[in-house]
Design a protein around this motif. Structure first.
Motif, PDB file in Angstrom:
ATOM      1  N   GLU A 106       0.828  -1.202   0.000  1.00 54.60           N
ATOM      2  CA  GLU A 106       0.000   0.000   0.000  1.00 54.60           C
ATOM      3  C   GLU A 106       0.863   1.252   0.000  1.00 54.60           C
ATOM      4  OE1 GLU A 106      -2.850   1.286   3.390  1.00 54.60           O
ATOM      5  OE2 GLU A 106      -3.310  -0.804   2.914  1.00 54.60           O
ATOM      6  N   LYS A 107       1.826   1.270   0.947  1.00 56.14           N
ATOM      7  CA  LYS A 107       2.707   2.422   1.073  1.00 56.14           C
ATOM      8  C   LYS A 107       3.932   2.051   1.886  1.00 56.14           C
ATOM      9  CE  LYS A 107       0.437   4.201   5.225  1.00 56.14           C
ATOM     10  NZ  LYS A 107      -0.232   5.327   5.859  1.00 56.14           N
ATOM     11  N   VAL A 108       4.932   2.942   1.804  1.00 57.26           N
ATOM     12  CA  VAL A 108       6.132   2.826   2.620  1.00 57.26           C
ATOM     13  C   VAL A 108       6.328   4.165   3.319  1.00 57.26           C
ATOM     14  CG1 VAL A 108       8.627   2.446   2.647  1.00 57.26           C
ATOM     15  CG2 VAL A 108       7.197   1.183   1.027  1.00 57.26           C
ATOM     16  N   GLU A 109       6.506   4.118   4.636  1.00 56.42           N
ATOM     17  CA  GLU A 109       6.782   5.330   5.402  1.00 56.42           C
ATOM     18  C   GLU A 109       8.269   5.389   5.688  1.00 56.42           C
ATOM     19  OE1 GLU A 109       4.436   5.737   8.953  1.00 56.42           O
ATOM     20  OE2 GLU A 109       2.577   5.985   7.809  1.00 56.42           O
ATOM     21  N   MET A 110       8.869   6.527   5.339  1.00 58.18           N
ATOM     22  CA  MET A 110      10.300   6.735   5.540  1.00 58.18           C
ATOM     23  C   MET A 110      10.545   7.232   6.968  1.00 58.18           C
ATOM     24  SD  MET A 110      10.895   5.981   2.470  1.00 58.18           S
ATOM     25  CE  MET A 110      10.075   6.006   0.895  1.00 58.18           C
ATOM     26  N   PRO A 111      11.779   7.100   7.465  1.00 59.66           N
ATOM     27  CA  PRO A 111      12.089   7.572   8.815  1.00 59.66           C
ATOM     28  C   PRO A 111      11.832   9.067   9.013  1.00 59.66           C
ATOM     29  CG  PRO A 111      13.863   6.194   8.000  1.00 59.66           C
ATOM     30  CD  PRO A 111      12.916   6.405   6.858  1.00 59.66           C
ATOM     31  N   ASP A 112      11.924   9.850   7.948  1.00 55.44           N
ATOM     32  CA  ASP A 112      11.694  11.296   8.072  1.00 55.44           C
ATOM     33  C   ASP A 112      10.205  11.660   8.047  1.00 55.44           C
ATOM     34  OD1 ASP A 112      10.940  11.028   5.421  1.00 55.44           O
ATOM     35  OD2 ASP A 112      12.517  12.326   4.622  1.00 55.44           O
ATOM     36  N   GLY A 113       9.338  10.645   7.950  1.00 65.30           N
ATOM     37  CA  GLY A 113       7.903  10.890   7.958  1.00 65.30           C
ATOM     38  C   GLY A 113       7.273  10.969   6.579  1.00 65.30           C
ATOM     39  N   SER A 114       8.075  11.045   5.540  1.00 61.05           N
ATOM     40  CA  SER A 114       7.518  11.086   4.191  1.00 61.05           C
ATOM     41  C   SER A 114       6.972   9.706   3.821  1.00 61.05           C
ATOM     42  CB  SER A 114       8.561  11.548   3.176  1.00 61.05           C
ATOM     43  OG  SER A 114       9.639  10.639   3.124  1.00 61.05           O
ATOM     44  N   THR A 115       6.087   9.689   2.837  1.00 60.56           N
ATOM     45  CA  THR A 115       5.409   8.456   2.446  1.00 60.56           C
ATOM     46  C   THR A 115       5.475   8.264   0.944  1.00 60.56           C
ATOM     47  OG1 THR A 115       3.866   8.682   4.287  1.00 60.56           O
ATOM     48  CG2 THR A 115       3.190   7.240   2.508  1.00 60.56           C
ATOM     49  N   LYS A 116       5.730   7.027   0.527  1.00 64.95           N
ATOM     50  CA  LYS A 116       5.636   6.659  -0.889  1.00 64.95           C
ATOM     51  C   LYS A 116       4.436   5.735  -1.016  1.00 64.95           C
ATOM     52  CE  LYS A 116       7.974   4.256  -4.661  1.00 64.95           C
ATOM     53  NZ  LYS A 116       7.641   5.065  -5.763  1.00 64.95           N
ATOM     54  N   GLU A 117       3.447   6.163  -1.799  1.00 71.55           N
ATOM     55  CA  GLU A 117       2.235   5.366  -1.979  1.00 71.55           C
ATOM     56  C   GLU A 117       2.319   4.579  -3.280  1.00 71.55           C
ATOM     57  OE1 GLU A 117      -1.466   6.719  -0.856  1.00 71.55           O
ATOM     58  OE2 GLU A 117      -0.705   8.146   0.617  1.00 71.55           O
ATOM     59  N   PHE A 118       1.741   3.376  -3.255  1.00 72.45           N
ATOM     60  CA  PHE A 118       1.705   2.505  -4.416  1.00 72.45           C
ATOM     61  C   PHE A 118       0.248   2.364  -4.843  1.00 72.45           C
ATOM     62  CE2 PHE A 118       5.545   1.531  -2.189  1.00 72.45           C
ATOM     63  CZ  PHE A 118       6.481   1.312  -3.186  1.00 72.45           C
ATOM     64  N   LYS A 119      -0.118   3.066  -5.888  1.00 74.28           N
ATOM     65  CA  LYS A 119      -1.513   3.069  -6.349  1.00 74.28           C
ATOM     66  C   LYS A 119      -1.814   1.857  -7.232  1.00 74.28           C
ATOM     67  CE  LYS A 119      -2.389   7.644  -5.270  1.00 74.28           C
ATOM     68  NZ  LYS A 119      -2.889   7.687  -3.938  1.00 74.28           N
ATOM     69  N   ILE A 120      -0.840   1.442  -8.038  1.00 75.27           N
ATOM     70  CA  ILE A 120      -1.012   0.306  -8.942  1.00 75.27           C
ATOM     71  C   ILE A 120       0.142  -0.659  -8.710  1.00 75.27           C
ATOM     72  CG2 ILE A 120      -1.078  -0.435 -11.344  1.00 75.27           C
ATOM     73  CD1 ILE A 120      -2.210   2.325 -12.040  1.00 75.27           C
ATOM     74  N   ASN A 121      -0.198  -1.923  -8.513  1.00 71.74           N
ATOM     75  CA  ASN A 121       0.816  -2.944  -8.276  1.00 71.74           C
ATOM     76  C   ASN A 121       0.641  -4.078  -9.270  1.00 71.74           C
ATOM     77  OD1 ASN A 121       2.000  -1.893  -5.754  1.00 71.74           O
ATOM     78  ND2 ASN A 121      -0.073  -2.179  -5.000  1.00 71.74           N
ATOM     79  N   GLU A 122       1.697  -4.392  -9.974  1.00 74.31           N
ATOM     80  CA  GLU A 122       1.646  -5.523 -10.891  1.00 74.31           C
ATOM     81  C   GLU A 122       1.887  -6.837 -10.160  1.00 74.31           C
ATOM     82  OE1 GLU A 122       4.203  -5.070 -14.225  1.00 74.31           O
ATOM     83  OE2 GLU A 122       3.212  -3.249 -14.905  1.00 74.31           O
ATOM     84  N   SER A 123       2.637  -6.779  -9.051  1.00 66.91           N
ATOM     85  CA  SER A 123       2.949  -8.025  -8.345  1.00 66.91           C
ATOM     86  C   SER A 123       2.467  -7.945  -6.899  1.00 66.91           C
ATOM     87  CB  SER A 123       4.450  -8.304  -8.385  1.00 66.91           C
ATOM     88  OG  SER A 123       5.150  -7.321  -7.647  1.00 66.91           O
ATOM     89  N   LEU A 124       2.313  -9.129  -6.325  1.00 66.42           N
ATOM     90  CA  LEU A 124       1.897  -9.285  -4.937  1.00 66.42           C
ATOM     91  C   LEU A 124       2.912 -10.169  -4.232  1.00 66.42           C
ATOM     92  CD1 LEU A 124      -1.807 -10.315  -5.671  1.00 66.42           C
ATOM     93  CD2 LEU A 124      -0.997  -8.020  -5.116  1.00 66.42           C
ATOM     94  N   ASP A 125       2.953 -10.081  -2.920  1.00 70.04           N
ATOM     95  CA  ASP A 125       3.755 -11.009  -2.133  1.00 70.04           C
ATOM     96  C   ASP A 125       2.848 -12.141  -1.678  1.00 70.04           C
ATOM     97  OD1 ASP A 125       5.948  -9.396  -2.397  1.00 70.04           O
ATOM     98  OD2 ASP A 125       5.936  -8.649  -0.356  1.00 70.04           O
ATOM     99  N   PHE A 126       3.242 -13.370  -1.991  1.00 65.90           N
ATOM    100  CA  PHE A 126       2.510 -14.534  -1.497  1.00 65.90           C
ATOM    101  C   PHE A 126       3.307 -15.091  -0.323  1.00 65.90           C
ATOM    102  CE2 PHE A 126       1.775 -19.170  -1.431  1.00 65.90           C
ATOM    103  CZ  PHE A 126       0.441 -19.133  -1.041  1.00 65.90           C
ATOM    104  N   ILE A 127       2.671 -15.122   0.855  1.00 68.92           N
ATOM    105  CA  ILE A 127       3.325 -15.623   2.061  1.00 68.92           C
ATOM    106  C   ILE A 127       2.676 -16.941   2.462  1.00 68.92           C
ATOM    107  CG2 ILE A 127       3.804 -15.206   4.501  1.00 68.92           C
ATOM    108  CD1 ILE A 127       3.908 -12.221   3.890  1.00 68.92           C
ATOM    109  N   LYS A 128       3.542 -17.904   2.722  1.00 64.85           N
ATOM    110  CA  LYS A 128       3.100 -19.211   3.224  1.00 64.85           C
ATOM    111  C   LYS A 128       3.795 -19.416   4.566  1.00 64.85           C
ATOM    112  CE  LYS A 128       2.559 -23.999   1.895  1.00 64.85           C
ATOM    113  NZ  LYS A 128       2.805 -25.008   0.894  1.00 64.85           N
TER     114      LYS A 128
END
Length: 140
Positions: free
Chosen positions: A37-59
């Motif tokens: 969805e997003k990544v929050e940086m230590p300085d408080g800024s945010t990178k948002e991911f609006k469209i994702n081609e891949s997903l993480d599959f966790i088992k």
């Protein structure tokens, strides 16, 4: 004196917000498809991911698991990169850690939040990764 009380109050709230509410019985909720969805940086800024081609599959099973990237296909199938990042989970001071090891490197992530639809982890660079679970896909 009033300012000191406010400062201590804010510090206390900050401390509480860093505590995790994850319990060992919650760890099974790691299983599934997770979309960044997003990544929050230590300085408080945010990178948002609006469209994702891949997903993480966790088992996950019994304090071990694996994660790999998959790409949903138009026909409903999934394309996998077949590169698995294996992990173990350890608990220290009421905090769970995902300990990854691949052929080339190793790293850890702190498990900050885990529910049936949200996952938040923090890496050693204090980057916080926010994921949402995708329940509209099936792994064959």
């Amino acid at each position: 004196m009033k300012h000191i009380k406010i400062i201590f109050g804010l510090l206390f709230l900050s401390f509480l917000s860093c505590q995790t509410d994850v319990k060992v019985e919650d760890l099974g909720q790691l299983n599934g498809f997770w979309e960044i969805e997003k990544v929050e940086m230590p300085d408080g800024s945010t990178k948002e991911f609006k469209i994702n081609e891949s997903l993480d599959f966790i088992k996950y099973d019994k304090m071990t698991g694996s994660r790999n990237k998959v790409i949903p296909q138009l026909d409903g199938g999934l394309l996998s990169n077949n590169l698995y990042e294996n992990f173990t989970i350890t608990e220290k001071d009421k905090t769970f850690w995902l300990n990854y090891k691949t052929e080339h490197t190793s790293w850890t992530e702190e498990l900050i939040k885990l529910s049936n639809d949200k996952l938040v982890v923090k890496n050693s660079n204090d980057l916080m990764y926010f994921y949402t679970k995708r329940t509209d896909l099936n792994k064959e």
